[in-house]
Design an enzyme around this catalytic site. Structure first.
Site, PDB file in Angstrom:
ATOM      1  N   LYS A  49      -4.286  -6.326  -2.069  1.00 15.67           N
ATOM      2  CA  LYS A  49      -4.421  -7.463  -1.167  1.00 15.67           C
ATOM      3  C   LYS A  49      -4.303  -8.709  -2.034  1.00 15.67           C
ATOM      4  O   LYS A  49      -4.989  -8.808  -3.063  1.00 15.67           O
ATOM      5  CB  LYS A  49      -5.771  -7.427  -0.443  1.00 15.67           C
ATOM      6  CG  LYS A  49      -5.866  -6.292   0.578  1.00 15.67           C
ATOM      7  CD  LYS A  49      -7.210  -6.265   1.299  1.00 15.67           C
ATOM      8  CE  LYS A  49      -7.223  -5.120   2.316  1.00 15.67           C
ATOM      9  NZ  LYS A  49      -8.556  -4.904   2.903  1.00 15.67           N
ATOM     10  N   ARG A  94       0.828  -1.214   0.000  1.00 13.92           N
ATOM     11  CA  ARG A  94       0.000   0.000   0.000  1.00 13.92           C
ATOM     12  C   ARG A  94       0.856   1.256   0.000  1.00 13.92           C
ATOM     13  O   ARG A  94       1.879   1.300   0.678  1.00 13.92           O
ATOM     14  CB  ARG A  94      -0.908   0.009   1.232  1.00 13.92           C
ATOM     15  CG  ARG A  94      -1.971   1.107   1.177  1.00 13.92           C
ATOM     16  CD  ARG A  94      -2.694   1.240   2.490  1.00 13.92           C
ATOM     17  NE  ARG A  94      -3.405   0.035   2.863  1.00 13.92           N
ATOM     18  CZ  ARG A  94      -3.843  -0.210   4.108  1.00 13.92           C
ATOM     19  NH1 ARG A  94      -3.602   0.634   5.069  1.00 13.92           N
ATOM     20  NH2 ARG A  94      -4.493  -1.318   4.371  1.00 13.92           N
ATOM     21  N   HIS A 104     -13.655  -6.538  11.434  1.00 16.59           N
ATOM     22  CA  HIS A 104     -13.481  -7.587  10.431  1.00 16.59           C
ATOM     23  C   HIS A 104     -14.128  -8.825  11.065  1.00 16.59           C
ATOM     24  O   HIS A 104     -13.688  -9.276  12.124  1.00 16.59           O
ATOM     25  CB  HIS A 104     -11.995  -7.915  10.215  1.00 16.59           C
ATOM     26  CG  HIS A 104     -11.238  -6.918   9.408  1.00 16.59           C
ATOM     27  ND1 HIS A 104     -11.237  -6.920   8.035  1.00 16.59           N
ATOM     28  CD2 HIS A 104     -10.449  -5.887   9.782  1.00 16.59           C
ATOM     29  CE1 HIS A 104     -10.460  -5.935   7.593  1.00 16.59           C
ATOM     30  NE2 HIS A 104      -9.975  -5.290   8.638  1.00 16.59           N
ATOM     31  N   ASP A 115     -14.920  -4.826   3.729  1.00 11.06           N
ATOM     32  CA  ASP A 115     -14.577  -5.965   4.579  1.00 11.06           C
ATOM     33  C   ASP A 115     -14.746  -5.661   6.071  1.00 11.06           C
ATOM     34  O   ASP A 115     -14.436  -6.504   6.910  1.00 11.06           O
ATOM     35  CB  ASP A 115     -13.167  -6.516   4.276  1.00 11.06           C
ATOM     36  CG  ASP A 115     -12.077  -5.479   4.419  1.00 11.06           C
ATOM     37  OD1 ASP A 115     -12.363  -4.367   4.892  1.00 11.06           O
ATOM     38  OD2 ASP A 115     -10.917  -5.785   4.055  1.00 11.06           O
ATOM     39  N   ARG A 116     -15.253  -4.472   6.399  1.00 11.35           N
ATOM     40  CA  ARG A 116     -15.533  -4.157   7.808  1.00 11.35           C
ATOM     41  C   ARG A 116     -16.891  -3.460   7.908  1.00 11.35           C
ATOM     42  O   ARG A 116     -17.265  -2.670   7.044  1.00 11.35           O
ATOM     43  CB  ARG A 116     -14.459  -3.228   8.383  1.00 11.35           C
ATOM     44  CG  ARG A 116     -13.110  -3.897   8.459  1.00 11.35           C
ATOM     45  CD  ARG A 116     -12.104  -3.028   9.171  1.00 11.35           C
ATOM     46  NE  ARG A 116     -11.931  -1.774   8.490  1.00 11.35           N
ATOM     47  CZ  ARG A 116     -11.694  -0.622   9.102  1.00 11.35           C
ATOM     48  NH1 ARG A 116     -11.615  -0.561  10.409  1.00 11.35           N
ATOM     49  NH2 ARG A 116     -11.536   0.469   8.402  1.00 11.35           N
ATOM     50  N   ASP A 155     -16.935  -0.183   5.307  1.00  6.12           N
ATOM     51  CA  ASP A 155     -15.722   0.610   5.066  1.00  6.12           C
ATOM     52  C   ASP A 155     -15.467   0.687   3.562  1.00  6.12           C
ATOM     53  O   ASP A 155     -16.251   0.156   2.755  1.00  6.12           O
ATOM     54  CB  ASP A 155     -14.534   0.050   5.870  1.00  6.12           C
ATOM     55  CG  ASP A 155     -13.843  -1.117   5.201  1.00  6.12           C
ATOM     56  OD1 ASP A 155     -14.507  -1.818   4.411  1.00  6.12           O
ATOM     57  OD2 ASP A 155     -12.652  -1.338   5.461  1.00  6.12           O
ATOM     58  N   ASP A 204     -13.728  -0.676   1.325  1.00  8.03           N
ATOM     59  CA  ASP A 204     -13.668  -1.841   0.443  1.00  8.03           C
ATOM     60  C   ASP A 204     -14.551  -2.996   0.919  1.00  8.03           C
ATOM     61  O   ASP A 204     -14.426  -4.118   0.428  1.00  8.03           O
ATOM     62  CB  ASP A 204     -12.218  -2.299   0.233  1.00  8.03           C
ATOM     63  CG  ASP A 204     -11.579  -2.860   1.485  1.00  8.03           C
ATOM     64  OD1 ASP A 204     -11.948  -2.426   2.592  1.00  8.03           O
ATOM     65  OD2 ASP A 204     -10.712  -3.741   1.366  1.00  8.03           O
ATOM     66  N   SER A 264      -8.429   0.312   0.816  1.00 12.14           N
ATOM     67  CA  SER A 264      -9.218  -0.007   2.015  1.00 12.14           C
ATOM     68  C   SER A 264      -9.929   1.239   2.544  1.00 12.14           C
ATOM     69  O   SER A 264     -10.621   1.914   1.804  1.00 12.14           O
ATOM     70  CB  SER A 264      -8.311  -0.655   3.058  1.00 12.14           C
ATOM     71  OG  SER A 264      -9.069  -1.166   4.097  1.00 12.14           O
ATOM     72  N   HIS A 265      -9.728   1.572   3.811  1.00  9.04           N
ATOM     73  CA  HIS A 265     -10.430   2.702   4.427  1.00  9.04           C
ATOM     74  C   HIS A 265      -9.557   3.958   4.487  1.00  9.04           C
ATOM     75  O   HIS A 265      -9.887   4.912   5.173  1.00  9.04           O
ATOM     76  CB  HIS A 265     -10.839   2.307   5.848  1.00  9.04           C
ATOM     77  CG  HIS A 265      -9.659   1.876   6.659  1.00  9.04           C
ATOM     78  ND1 HIS A 265      -9.170   0.599   6.591  1.00  9.04           N
ATOM     79  CD2 HIS A 265      -8.837   2.564   7.476  1.00  9.04           C
ATOM     80  CE1 HIS A 265      -8.095   0.510   7.365  1.00  9.04           C
ATOM     81  NE2 HIS A 265      -7.866   1.682   7.917  1.00  9.04           N
TER      82      HIS A 265
HETATM   83 ZN   LIG Z   1     -11.314  -2.640   4.498  1.00 13.47          ZN
END
Ligand SMILES: [Zn+2]
Length: 459
Positions: free
Chosen positions: A115, A17, A326, A243-244, A239, A241, A105-106
């Site tokens: 990822k 990242r 998560h 995943d949360r 979030d 992407d 992501s966030h």
């Molecule tokens: Zn995420």
């Protein structure tokens, strides 16, 4: 392609990242493709899925990544735009060997990254460092690759909906925060019973409404207000992407990851008596106690999606979750962190229950805890500070859990100090039964940090 050197800050513990135009470029993306593709080819693999999130830089980075993968002779399945768990779904349900998700992501809009999944497992830690070394050496496989455009989105949404088990129809407010989960969220709510109010349901990589990070209370305010105003049963946020989760109850109060996990643990343990349930070291003692009370075996484990997934597989645990929300279901699902799937399971639980989420929150054992307090500490000191604290505590015979940093239990409650794997910060959390107890725990943390010469955070 000759050897390629990445900015050293981009090769991280769990992902790659950086800041686009500063530490991460299209050339870096192509090099990630060449290096990961080379690793795949040398293990005998042929086919990789690629998807990307809603950031403005993502399509270009995904193209550059795909060019690198195909130049190794791989078949590249382009899944298009969507949340990270949709890419995870493709790696499980479709006939591919690996997957790469282009996502920041966030993080703020100018971030992006990757990822990586190989053989259904996260590709992380040492292996990311090896990828960097391989790229630096320019030791790439070459071949004639191919492309195919195949979106898993409709299959993925159908799979999510197939696990909904509800009774009473609910009124739900949803907030995608203009993140990559937005389109799937819209399709999902069309397929679910009940009334659905959608917020920020278009993908916009500038994140105009608020930052798509539901672990920060401020980012859930719009959702809370909508739930209260419209009289919804609950609110669910995602979030950047997908995943949360963020969750608010019918009074607009936030339920954190370790509180929602209590509901999930009770539900999953009905079908898996005595099974292990995994939570990370940041989670409340209340969660461990409730897992045990529901007949489960609580396991505390290291923070981070990769170690959690590895531990789940090792323990054959049907459920795991992190304070950061998560949530990983291996019960009836694939064991990866999918906030859209967790939302479907949560709606089913609330819909089948006589208890509202407000009543559930009020029924939990009251404890006083701090949020996750993060403060800067230089890279070369962060792990050393934790080590020094651990050694001092060992000398005085304190009760210490050291699977990830130090988590210290005493009569007042517990406190945690750990070094972040992904940033140059130390993380502290304290939890006690009384105000006075919480103050004593904070004083202990401050004393230890001062002894290691760390500037004391605002505890
Ligand atoms: Zn995420």
């Amino acid at each position: 392609m000759k050897g390629h050197r990445f900015d050293p800050s981009v090769l991280r513990e769990y992902d790659i990242r950086g800041v686009v135009g500063k530490t991460l470029s299209s050339d870096d993306a192509t090099a990630v493709g060449r290096a990961f593709g080379t690793i795949m080819r040398r293990s005998g693999y042929k086919c990789v899925a690629v998807a990307y999130d809603g950031r403005l830089s993502s399509p270009e980075i995904a193209d550059a990544l795909g060019a690198g993968l195909s130049a190794c002779g791989l078949h590249v399945v382009r899944c298009g735009r969507g949340p990270t768990p949709m890419l995870y779904y493709a790696t499980q349900a479709e006939d591919v060997d690996a997957g790469v998700m282009v996502t920041g992501s966030h993080n703020p809009p100018d971030y992006n990254g990757f990822k990586l999944v190989l053989e259904g497992k996260p590709f992380f830690g040492e292996r990311i460092q090896q990828l960097g070394e391989l790229a630096a050496a320019g030791d790439f496989e070459a071949g004639e690759g191919s492309f195919e455009d195949r979106s898993p989105q409709s299959d993925y949404v159908a799979r999510l909906i197939s696990d909904y088990e509800g009774e009473r129809p609910l009124s739900v407010a949803w907030d995608a925060g203009n993140g990559a989960a937005a389109e799937v969220m819209v399709a999902l709510t069309r397929g679910l019973p009940g009334k659905h109010l959608l917020l920020n349901e278009t993908i916009d990589g500038t994140f105009p409404a608020h930052h798509p990070d539901p672990t920060v209370a401020e980012n859930l305010r719009q959702l809370s207000e909508a739930v209260v105003r419209e009289g919804c049963d609950l609110g669910i946020a995602f979030d950047g992407d997908g995943d949360r989760n963020g969750v608010v109850d019918g009074e607009g109060q936030i339920l954190w990851g370790d509180q929602i996990m209590v509901l999930f643990a009770r539900d999953v343990l009905q079908a898996h008596r005595g099974a292990p349930v995994i939570a990370d070291v940041k989670a409340s003692q209340v969660l461990s106690d409730e897992i045990a009370r529901a007949g489960g075996r609580p396991i505390m484990w290291r923070t981070g999606h990769a170690p959690i997934k590895a531990k789940m597989a090792a323990e054959a645990a049907p459920l795991a979750g992190e304070m950061s929300a998560h949530i990983f279901f291996a019960d009836r699902y694939y064991g990866y962190d999918d906030a859209l799937y967790a939302a479907v399971r949560l709606l089913g639980i609330v819909s089948r229950s006589d208890q509202s989420l407000v009543e559930f929150r009020q029924s939990l054992t009251p404890v006083l805890n701090t949020p996750e307090i993060r403060f800067p500490c230089p890279e070369d000191r962060k792990f050393a500070v934790v080590e020094e604290v651990k050694n001092r505590l060992a000398e005085c015979g304190a009760e210490v859990i050291d699977i990830d940093g130090v988590r210290v239990c005493n009569d007042d409650g517990w406190w945690l100090l750990r070094a972040s794997n992904t940033q140059d910060v130390l993380v502290v959390r304290c939890e006690a039964r009384t105000e006075a107890g919480l103050a004593r725990l904070k004083a202990l943390v401050n004393e230890q940090l001062a002894a290691s010469g760390v500037e004391t955070p605002a505890l």
